[in-house]
Write an enzyme that holds these catalytic residues in place. Structure first.
Site, PDB file in Angstrom:
ATOM      1  N   ARG A 123      -3.487 -11.976  -2.592  1.00 15.65           N
ATOM      2  CA  ARG A 123      -2.567 -11.569  -2.925  1.00 15.65           C
ATOM      3  C   ARG A 123      -1.309 -11.972  -3.525  1.00 15.65           C
ATOM      4  O   ARG A 123      -0.741 -11.512  -2.128  1.00 15.65           O
ATOM      5  CB  ARG A 123      -3.129 -10.083  -3.684  1.00 15.65           C
ATOM      6  CG  ARG A 123      -2.623 -10.075  -5.165  1.00 15.65           C
ATOM      7  CD  ARG A 123      -3.942  -8.017  -5.392  1.00 15.65           C
ATOM      8  NE  ARG A 123      -3.498  -7.404  -4.294  1.00 15.65           N
ATOM      9  CZ  ARG A 123      -4.089  -6.634  -5.099  1.00 15.65           C
ATOM     10  NH1 ARG A 123      -4.866  -6.277  -5.834  1.00 15.65           N
ATOM     11  NH2 ARG A 123      -4.446  -4.964  -3.785  1.00 15.65           N
ATOM     12  N   ARG A 156       2.262  -7.832  -1.655  1.00 15.17           N
ATOM     13  CA  ARG A 156       2.622  -6.523  -1.676  1.00 15.17           C
ATOM     14  C   ARG A 156       2.862  -5.673  -0.572  1.00 15.17           C
ATOM     15  O   ARG A 156       1.725  -6.239   0.124  1.00 15.17           O
ATOM     16  CB  ARG A 156       1.319  -5.896  -2.978  1.00 15.17           C
ATOM     17  CG  ARG A 156       1.671  -5.898  -4.035  1.00 15.17           C
ATOM     18  CD  ARG A 156       0.421  -5.134  -5.228  1.00 15.17           C
ATOM     19  NE  ARG A 156      -0.075  -4.863  -4.834  1.00 15.17           N
ATOM     20  CZ  ARG A 156      -0.946  -3.892  -5.186  1.00 15.17           C
ATOM     21  NH1 ARG A 156      -1.237  -4.371  -6.658  1.00 15.17           N
ATOM     22  NH2 ARG A 156      -1.731  -2.438  -4.720  1.00 15.17           N
ATOM     23  N   ARG A 167      -6.276   2.119   2.550  1.00 11.42           N
ATOM     24  CA  ARG A 167      -6.935   2.404   1.450  1.00 11.42           C
ATOM     25  C   ARG A 167      -7.992   1.994   1.378  1.00 11.42           C
ATOM     26  O   ARG A 167      -8.983   2.333   0.860  1.00 11.42           O
ATOM     27  CB  ARG A 167      -6.285   0.749   0.131  1.00 11.42           C
ATOM     28  CG  ARG A 167      -5.080   1.224   0.617  1.00 11.42           C
ATOM     29  CD  ARG A 167      -3.365  -0.329   0.170  1.00 11.42           C
ATOM     30  NE  ARG A 167      -4.125  -0.423  -0.866  1.00 11.42           N
ATOM     31  CZ  ARG A 167      -4.152  -1.371  -1.560  1.00 11.42           C
ATOM     32  NH1 ARG A 167      -3.993  -2.978  -0.690  1.00 11.42           N
ATOM     33  NH2 ARG A 167      -3.895  -1.841  -2.454  1.00 11.42           N
TER      34      ARG A 167
HETATM   35  P1  AMP Z   1      -3.327   0.448  -6.862  1.00 16.66           P
HETATM   36  O1  AMP Z   1      -2.162  -0.382  -7.353  1.00 16.66           O
HETATM   37  O2  AMP Z   1      -3.515   1.008  -8.014  1.00 16.66           O
HETATM   38  O3  AMP Z   1      -3.915   0.105  -5.757  1.00 16.66           O
HETATM   39  O4  AMP Z   1      -1.754   1.723  -6.496  1.00 16.66           O
HETATM   40  C1  AMP Z   1      -1.132   1.529  -5.090  1.00 16.66           C
HETATM   41  C2  AMP Z   1      -0.384   2.536  -4.389  1.00 16.66           C
HETATM   42  O5  AMP Z   1      -0.300   3.516  -5.682  1.00 16.66           O
HETATM   43  C3  AMP Z   1      -1.581   3.875  -3.787  1.00 16.66           C
HETATM   44  O6  AMP Z   1      -1.801   2.713  -2.860  1.00 16.66           O
HETATM   45  C4  AMP Z   1      -0.818   4.471  -3.419  1.00 16.66           C
HETATM   46  O7  AMP Z   1      -0.169   4.526  -2.309  1.00 16.66           O
HETATM   47  C5  AMP Z   1      -0.472   4.837  -4.655  1.00 16.66           C
HETATM   48  N1  AMP Z   1      -1.796   4.852  -5.536  1.00 16.66           N
HETATM   49  C6  AMP Z   1      -1.574   5.237  -7.126  1.00 16.66           C
HETATM   50  N2  AMP Z   1      -2.216   6.153  -8.047  1.00 16.66           N
HETATM   51  C7  AMP Z   1      -2.864   7.311  -6.978  1.00 16.66           C
HETATM   52  C8  AMP Z   1      -3.513   8.042  -6.971  1.00 16.66           C
HETATM   53  N3  AMP Z   1      -4.277   8.296  -7.694  1.00 16.66           N
HETATM   54  N4  AMP Z   1      -3.372   9.291  -5.955  1.00 16.66           N
HETATM   55  C9  AMP Z   1      -2.753   8.681  -5.148  1.00 16.66           C
HETATM   56  N5  AMP Z   1      -2.057   7.929  -5.149  1.00 16.66           N
HETATM   57  C10 AMP Z   1      -1.843   6.813  -5.161  1.00 16.66           C
END
Ligand code: AMP
Length: 220
Positions: A123, A156, A167
């Site tokens: 990505r 990223r 993750r």
């Molecule tokens: P994502 O793009 O949804 O993978 O989010 C990127 C990062 O943002 C995640 O790895 C977390 O560090 C943080 N994050 C996003 N959504 C949440 C959530 N609902 N709870 C906790 N951390 C979040």
């Protein structure tokens, strides 16, 4: 009014499918990860609070996430509804969400782990305009450059193998149980995320009984 939540392991296409769903249905895509990335990029106080946690692939504290989601949804700029992406990610967040909002459906994108690794590690992101690319399925026209604004593409910070493992672990331990919780109260639609983005979108629309998807012709 249509209110959906989209869930799925990293790289399953939550962002892409949310955008395709929102486009012609006039729904608002609310991505918690995008809100955080915007804040990091723009050096806000919130950005400073979450930058390291995000780069390590760890979850941001529930209090902070819930206040961001509450503020965003209370803006009420979603006359026709919304698709929430990246939230809730654990039991507490799910309880908070279900207390505040009725949800019409939960879209659960399923993808095998070897495909997850393949997709996430290929990505790329434009740090300038936010456009997403994938070196396997969705390459930029000019290598390493954004098709939209020409800026150099980056990986990223949380798409490294180490952060991805953190993750994935969180996803299995904390986020999957949310599906069980939603399964008791809401309609969870399990969708195979391995076909093309257009095919997955059509399957989502069939499952949610929404108007058919009209793919936008690709520019070659
Ligand atoms: P994502 O793009 O949804 O993978 O989010 C990127 C990062 O943002 C995640 O790895 C977390 O560090 C943080 N994050 C996003 N959504 C949440 C959530 N609902 N709870 C906790 N951390 C979040």
């Amino acid at each position: 009014m249509r209110k959906f939540v989209i869930m799925g392991v990293q790289g399953s296409g939550k962002g892409t499918q949310s955008e395709l769903l929102c486009g012609d249905l006039d729904l608002v895509h609310i991505s918690v990860g995008d809100i955080f990335r915007w804040n990091v990029k723009n050096h806000t106080k919130l950005g400073a609070q979450v930058r390291r946690t995000m780069a390590a692939g760890e979850l941001v504290s529930d209090d902070l996430v819930e206040s961001v989601v509450r503020d965003r949804l209370h803006r009420h700029d979603w006359n026709y509804g919304f698709v929430v992406d990246g939230f809730p990610r654990n039991g507490r967040q799910a309880e908070f969400f279900m207390e505040s909002f009725d949800i019409d459906g939960v879209i659960h994108l399923e993808l095998a782990e070897d495909e997850v690794r393949r997709r996430v590690l290929s990505r790329r992101l434009c740090p300038n305009c936010g456009m997403d690319y994938n070196l396997i399925a969705d390459r930029p026209r000019l290598e390493g450059r954004c098709d939209i604004c020409g800026h150099e593409l980056v990986t990223r910070p949380d798409d490294t193998p180490e952060a991805l493992e953190a993750r994935l672990r969180d996803y299995h331990e904390k986020t999957r149980p949310v599906l069980e919780l939603f399964g008791r109260k809401e309609v969870v639609h399990d969708i195979d995320a391995s076909p093309t983005a257009d095919e997955v979108q059509q399957t989502i629309r069939d499952a949610l009984r929404l108007p058919p998807y009209k793919p936008v012709a690709q520019n070659s």
